[in-house]
Design a protein around this motif. Structure first.
Motif: not given
Length: 147
Positions: A126-147
């Protein structure tokens, strides 16, 4: 509706991929990011679909060289799940670039229903050079997990 490509079956949004995975028991998801990304950023959680993503690095961390054994390894992993050459397979990376190359490579191997998940797991910068705010699996709220 997924858009066609000259070398693979087309692009799908993360939501379209989820719906296809939910609606087709044989459909599979291949996450082509690196082991570091899986560990530190997370992976798609397909447990409510009674599935697990196939984890296979397209480019090997840390050299980021394309893994020459990728196609054979993924073909073997897919066949172990019962997937065949005509099974819908969705390829996912961080933003949708590596997964596009992986989908094309598997299509060249004879898998006829390879789709790239456009926007990937985290989406574009995005404009702040961050990912995950506007598009992608995580941004649309699909299930994910982290170790």
């Amino acid at each position: 509706m997924p858009q066609p490509s000259s070398s693979y079956a087309g692009d799908a949004t993360p939501q379209e991929a989820w719906e296809a995975l939910a609606g087709d028991p044989s459909a599979a998801l291949v996450d082509v990011r690196t082991s570091a990304e899986w560990a530190f950023v997370g992976i798609p959680d397909l447990s409510e679909l009674s599935k697990r993503p196939v984890l296979a690095e397209w480019q090997t961390y840390p050299s980021m060289q394309v893994d020459q054994g990728f196609v054979d390894r993924v073909a073997e992993a897919l066949q172990a799940t019962g997937a065949g050459a005509g099974t819908p397979v969705y390829f996912l990376c961080r933003s949708g670039v590596r997964s596009q190359a992986a989908a094309a490579a598997m299509a060249a191997k004879g898998f006829t229903a390879c789709f790239n998940v456009a926007g990937g797991f985290e989406g574009p910068l995005d404009a702040q050079r961050h990912r995950g705010a506007s598009a992608g699996w995580k941004a649309v709220g699909l299930p994910w997990t982290q170790s």
